[in-house]
Design an enzyme around this catalytic site. Structure first.
Site, short mmCIF file in Angstrom:
data_model
loop_
_atom_site.label_atom_id
_atom_site.label_comp_id
_atom_site.label_asym_id
_atom_site.label_seq_id
_atom_site.Cartn_x
_atom_site.Cartn_y
_atom_site.Cartn_z
N THR A 46 -16.42 40.27 -11.21
CA THR A 46 -17.85 40.55 -11.07
C THR A 46 -18.50 40.76 -12.43
O THR A 46 -19.56 40.19 -12.72
CB THR A 46 -18.05 41.81 -10.21
OG1 THR A 46 -17.39 41.66 -8.97
CG2 THR A 46 -19.53 42.07 -9.97
N THR A 47 -17.87 41.56 -13.29
CA THR A 47 -18.42 41.85 -14.61
C THR A 47 -18.48 40.60 -15.47
O THR A 47 -19.32 40.51 -16.38
CB THR A 47 -17.58 42.94 -15.29
OG1 THR A 47 -17.49 44.07 -14.42
CG2 THR A 47 -18.18 43.38 -16.61
N TYR A 109 -21.36 38.91 2.08
CA TYR A 109 -22.50 38.31 2.76
C TYR A 109 -22.25 37.99 4.23
O TYR A 109 -23.02 38.39 5.09
CB TYR A 109 -22.99 37.04 2.03
CG TYR A 109 -24.25 36.48 2.64
CD1 TYR A 109 -25.48 37.13 2.48
CD2 TYR A 109 -24.23 35.31 3.39
CE1 TYR A 109 -26.63 36.63 3.05
CE2 TYR A 109 -25.38 34.80 3.97
CZ TYR A 109 -26.58 35.47 3.80
OH TYR A 109 -27.72 34.97 4.37
N TYR A 135 -9.48 43.34 -3.54
CA TYR A 135 -10.60 44.01 -4.20
C TYR A 135 -11.63 44.38 -3.14
O TYR A 135 -12.23 43.51 -2.51
CB TYR A 135 -11.21 43.07 -5.25
CG TYR A 135 -12.39 43.62 -6.03
CD1 TYR A 135 -12.67 44.98 -6.09
CD2 TYR A 135 -13.21 42.76 -6.75
CE1 TYR A 135 -13.75 45.47 -6.82
CE2 TYR A 135 -14.29 43.23 -7.48
CZ TYR A 135 -14.56 44.58 -7.52
OH TYR A 135 -15.63 45.05 -8.23
N ARG A 140 -21.23 45.91 -3.02
CA ARG A 140 -21.58 44.53 -3.35
C ARG A 140 -21.38 43.56 -2.19
O ARG A 140 -22.15 42.62 -2.03
CB ARG A 140 -20.76 44.04 -4.56
CG ARG A 140 -21.16 44.67 -5.87
CD ARG A 140 -20.42 44.02 -7.03
NE ARG A 140 -20.84 44.56 -8.31
CZ ARG A 140 -21.88 44.14 -9.03
NH1 ARG A 140 -22.62 43.15 -8.55
NH2 ARG A 140 -22.18 44.68 -10.18
N LYS A 164 -7.61 46.89 -5.80
CA LYS A 164 -8.63 47.49 -6.64
C LYS A 164 -9.66 48.08 -5.68
O LYS A 164 -10.41 47.35 -5.03
CB LYS A 164 -9.28 46.45 -7.55
CG LYS A 164 -10.40 47.00 -8.41
CD LYS A 164 -11.12 45.90 -9.18
CE LYS A 164 -12.31 46.49 -9.96
NZ LYS A 164 -13.09 45.42 -10.66
N ILE A 206 -9.12 49.34 -13.07
CA ILE A 206 -9.72 48.15 -13.68
C ILE A 206 -11.14 48.55 -14.01
O ILE A 206 -11.98 48.69 -13.14
CB ILE A 206 -9.65 46.92 -12.76
CG1 ILE A 206 -8.18 46.53 -12.51
CG2 ILE A 206 -10.42 45.75 -13.38
CD1 ILE A 206 -8.01 45.38 -11.53
#
Length: 296
Positions: A46-47, A109, A135, A140, A164, A206
């Site tokens: 994502t980052t 989504y 994850y 999000r 994560k 992380i």
């Protein structure tokens, strides 16, 4: 998976002023983290703004990170999405030989049921030539992978080795910790819960902030892992303002401001994200000046 213990960092994808990938800056950031003492590197998460990178750009980021790392630290690659078949295609066509594991986000989504999440990860784990790190990031994705689903995946599928967990809820994290297989790793996905997760028996973090201040963040996690609670919390409390600042206007706008302040890369991000405002940039710079004066 001892290679995934300690401090991992979710690296940004730096851009030039024209918003093309800045390969020289990425090399500098990789070196900054290796010299800062992190334990492993995560790219295209994502980052790393992976959702706004083309396939060619993703391959470029992979190639540059592999070259800059030069085998010094384990590498983890983000490969996820809400189209199970597309994720499987990536896992079976990409050259993953240089990567220790795959970080794969729970589908966003389309908001699958818990059974849908289970079957999604079962399918990609069975197709993947590398171990899978789940994850979970409900803020999000719009859906929360419940502890029961995580634990079921951990017990049923040997190729799923860790999670994560970025739910931000220590009760949920503790439940996973209690019911997971002994060798399954619980990794904090939030900077705020990194130290509490480690103290509860987790494997590490992380981190986003950790890539900007790798020496301090890595020391905090190492101290926590070794049971030096008081010293670890001293660093945690010192870092807390930065944890808040870098997420104030979204990620990775904040952490890219940290790198801009250090002269490692520009603060540019791709739409629909926006670069941090001048006011936030000043507050981040002021924090870094104060922090480095005390903790350098």
């Amino acid at each position: 998976m001892e290679q995934l213990m300690g401090t991992g960092v979710a690296l940004v994808t730096p851009f030039k002023d024209d918003l093309t990938v800045d390969t020289s800056a990425l090399e500098r950031i990789v070196e900054h983290n290796i010299q800062g003492g992190v334990d492993y590197l995560v790219i295209l998460g994502t980052t790393g703004e992976s959702v706004t990178l083309s396939k060619a750009e993703k391959q470029l980021v992979m190639d540059v990170a592999i070259r800059a790392n030069a085998g010094r630290l384990p590498l983890v690659l983000g490969v996820g999405g809400n189209n199970t078949a597309a994720v499987i295609e990536d896992l079976t066509t990409l050259d993953l030989s240089e990567f220790t594991a795959i970080l794969s986000v729970s589908p966003a989504y389309n908001k699958p049921t818990q059974e849908g999440i289970y079957q999604h990860f079962r399918a990609i784990a069975n197709a993947s030539p590398k171990p899978i790190v789940l994850y979970n990031v409900p803020a999000r994705t719009g859906s929360n992978m419940l502890p029961e689903t995580t634990v079921r995946l951990a017990h049923d599928i040997p190729n799923i080795v860790a999670i994560k967990e970025a739910c931000g809820d220590m009760i949920q994290i503790d439940k996973i910790m209690k019911e997971k297989p002994e060798d399954f790793l619980v990794i904090s996905g939030d900077d705020f819960t990194a130290l509490p997760t480690v103290l509860a028996g987790g494997a590490g973090v992380i981190s986003v902030l950790g890539q900007g201040l790798p020496a301090a963040f890595s020391k905090m996690i190492a101290l926590g892992s070794n049971g030096n609670t008081d010293e670890a919390y001293e660093i945690h409390h010192a870092l807390l303002p930065a944890m808040q600042l870098i997420f104030e206007e979204g990620n990775p706008a904040g952490i890219k401001t940290v790198f801009e302040t250090f002269g490692l890369c520009s603060a540019g991000v791709r739409l629909p994200l926006m670069e941090a405002t001048p006011g936030l940039k000043k507050r981040i710079a002021d924090f870094l000046k104060s922090f480095n004066r005390v903790h350098a």
